[in-house]
Scaffold this motif. Structure first.
Motif, short mmCIF file in Angstrom:
data_model
loop_
_atom_site.label_atom_id
_atom_site.label_comp_id
_atom_site.label_asym_id
_atom_site.label_seq_id
_atom_site.Cartn_x
_atom_site.Cartn_y
_atom_site.Cartn_z
N ASN A 1 -27.68 -14.19 3.93
CA ASN A 1 -28.37 -13.13 4.40
C ASN A 1 -27.12 -11.76 5.31
OD1 ASN A 1 -30.96 -13.76 4.35
ND2 ASN A 1 -30.99 -14.95 6.00
N CYS A 2 -25.80 -12.09 4.65
CA CYS A 2 -24.87 -11.01 4.74
C CYS A 2 -24.77 -10.32 3.55
CB CYS A 2 -23.70 -11.81 5.33
SG CYS A 2 -23.76 -12.57 6.87
N ALA A 3 -24.66 -9.24 3.57
CA ALA A 3 -24.42 -8.26 2.24
C ALA A 3 -22.96 -8.05 2.33
CB ALA A 3 -25.44 -6.96 2.46
N THR A 4 -22.38 -8.23 1.11
CA THR A 4 -21.05 -7.99 0.92
C THR A 4 -21.12 -7.18 -0.20
OG1 THR A 4 -20.71 -10.19 0.02
CG2 THR A 4 -20.39 -9.98 2.24
N PHE A 5 -19.75 -6.75 -0.64
CA PHE A 5 -19.66 -6.08 -2.07
C PHE A 5 -18.24 -6.33 -2.60
CE2 PHE A 5 -16.62 -2.67 -1.39
CZ PHE A 5 -16.78 -2.48 0.03
N HIS A 6 -18.25 -6.42 -4.02
CA HIS A 6 -17.03 -6.57 -4.53
C HIS A 6 -16.67 -5.42 -5.61
CE1 HIS A 6 -13.79 -8.50 -7.07
NE2 HIS A 6 -14.48 -8.19 -7.92
N ASN A 7 -15.66 -4.74 -5.39
CA ASN A 7 -15.31 -3.61 -6.29
C ASN A 7 -14.55 -4.23 -7.59
OD1 ASN A 7 -14.07 -1.50 -7.44
ND2 ASN A 7 -13.31 -0.77 -5.63
N THR A 8 -15.09 -3.97 -8.65
CA THR A 8 -14.77 -4.34 -10.12
C THR A 8 -13.68 -3.94 -10.57
OG1 THR A 8 -16.46 -2.96 -11.36
CG2 THR A 8 -17.07 -5.19 -10.65
N LYS A 9 -13.14 -2.63 -9.73
CA LYS A 9 -12.07 -2.06 -10.30
C LYS A 9 -10.78 -2.93 -9.68
CE LYS A 9 -11.14 2.65 -10.62
NZ LYS A 9 -11.09 3.95 -10.16
N ALA A 10 -9.53 -2.81 -10.48
CA ALA A 10 -8.45 -3.63 -9.72
C ALA A 10 -8.17 -3.15 -8.28
CB ALA A 10 -7.42 -3.46 -10.59
N GLU A 11 -8.68 -3.94 -7.43
CA GLU A 11 -8.51 -3.46 -5.75
C GLU A 11 -6.85 -3.81 -5.69
OE1 GLU A 11 -10.83 -5.86 -3.53
OE2 GLU A 11 -12.65 -4.65 -4.41
N PHE A 12 -6.09 -4.65 -6.14
CA PHE A 12 -4.98 -4.95 -5.63
C PHE A 12 -3.97 -4.55 -7.03
CE2 PHE A 12 -7.58 -7.73 -3.34
CZ PHE A 12 -7.20 -7.28 -2.26
N GLY A 13 -4.16 -3.62 -7.63
CA GLY A 13 -3.40 -2.98 -8.72
C GLY A 13 -2.20 -2.46 -8.45
N GLN A 14 -1.24 -2.19 -9.32
CA GLN A 14 0.13 -1.48 -8.98
C GLN A 14 -0.01 -0.37 -10.35
OE1 GLN A 14 3.16 -4.23 -8.62
NE2 GLN A 14 2.85 -4.43 -6.33
N TRP A 15 0.27 0.91 -9.79
CA TRP A 15 0.17 2.02 -10.73
C TRP A 15 1.80 2.43 -10.52
CZ3 TRP A 15 -4.17 0.61 -8.58
CH2 TRP A 15 -5.25 0.23 -9.29
N CYS A 16 2.38 3.13 -11.29
CA CYS A 16 3.60 3.85 -11.24
C CYS A 16 3.35 5.37 -11.27
CB CYS A 16 4.38 3.64 -12.31
SG CYS A 16 6.21 4.18 -12.26
N VAL A 17 3.63 5.94 -10.45
CA VAL A 17 3.51 7.80 -10.36
C VAL A 17 4.98 8.16 -9.95
CG1 VAL A 17 1.07 7.32 -9.81
CG2 VAL A 17 2.73 7.57 -7.79
N ALA A 18 4.97 9.62 -10.22
CA ALA A 18 5.92 10.33 -9.81
C ALA A 18 6.08 10.40 -8.19
CB ALA A 18 5.88 11.70 -10.41
N ASP A 19 7.11 10.41 -7.68
CA ASP A 19 7.41 10.35 -6.36
C ASP A 19 7.37 12.00 -5.76
OD1 ASP A 19 8.37 10.54 -3.71
OD2 ASP A 19 9.77 9.14 -3.93
N PRO A 20 6.41 12.21 -4.99
CA PRO A 20 6.22 13.41 -4.52
C PRO A 20 7.31 14.41 -3.84
CG PRO A 20 4.89 12.26 -3.38
CD PRO A 20 5.61 11.35 -4.29
N GLN A 21 8.20 13.65 -3.37
CA GLN A 21 9.39 13.99 -2.75
C GLN A 21 10.41 14.56 -3.55
OE1 GLN A 21 10.24 11.71 1.00
NE2 GLN A 21 8.46 10.61 0.58
N ILE A 22 10.55 14.27 -4.82
CA ILE A 22 11.51 14.33 -6.04
C ILE A 22 11.46 15.85 -6.16
CG2 ILE A 22 12.85 13.54 -7.82
CD1 ILE A 22 12.96 11.77 -5.45
N PRO A 23 12.44 16.61 -6.63
CA PRO A 23 12.28 17.94 -7.19
C PRO A 23 11.90 17.72 -8.64
CG PRO A 23 14.58 17.53 -6.04
CD PRO A 23 13.96 16.18 -5.98
#
Length: 112
Positions: free
Chosen positions: A10-32
């Motif tokens: 009787n407790c509703a829970t949800f599971h996000n099917t996207k990678a919740e603990f994934g790691q992506w590499c992006v450009a650092d916004p502080q770098i020129p």
């Protein structure tokens, strides 16, 4: 994003099917931009990243900024080569994020 709802004791829970603990590499916004551009050029010309998604009329062309394009390419390189020793550094122009940077038609791949 798909979400699955589960009912347990009787407790509703949800599971996000996207990678919740994934790691992506992006450009650092502080770098020129000129430093990011040099790293982007390396990734596309020498590093072996797929840069086709940032070309005009492709899903990741917009927004048309150096940092947005670099994020797509840096992540492609990182996901492609991380299990072969590749890193998310690009001479300190990139950072790891645990938040999926995909937006609109531009999907950032995540490989476990």
């Amino acid at each position: 994003m798909k979400t699955l709802w589960l009912r347990i004791a009787n407790c509703a829970t949800f599971h996000n099917t996207k990678a919740e603990f994934g790691q992506w590499c992006v450009a650092d916004p502080q770098i020129p931009d000129n430093v990011i551009q040099a790293a982007l050029d390396w990734a596309c010309q020498i590093g072996g990243a797929d840069c086709s998604k940032i070309q005009p009329d492709q899903p990741c062309f917009l927004p048309n900024t150096v940092k947005d394009h670099a994020s797509v390419v840096f992540n492609d390189y990182y996901q492609r080569y991380k299990h072969k020793g590749g890193t998310c550094d690009f001479h300190s122009a990139a950072v790891i994020t645990q938040r999926d940077p995909s937006n609109g038609s531009c999907h950032f791949e995540y490989i476990q």
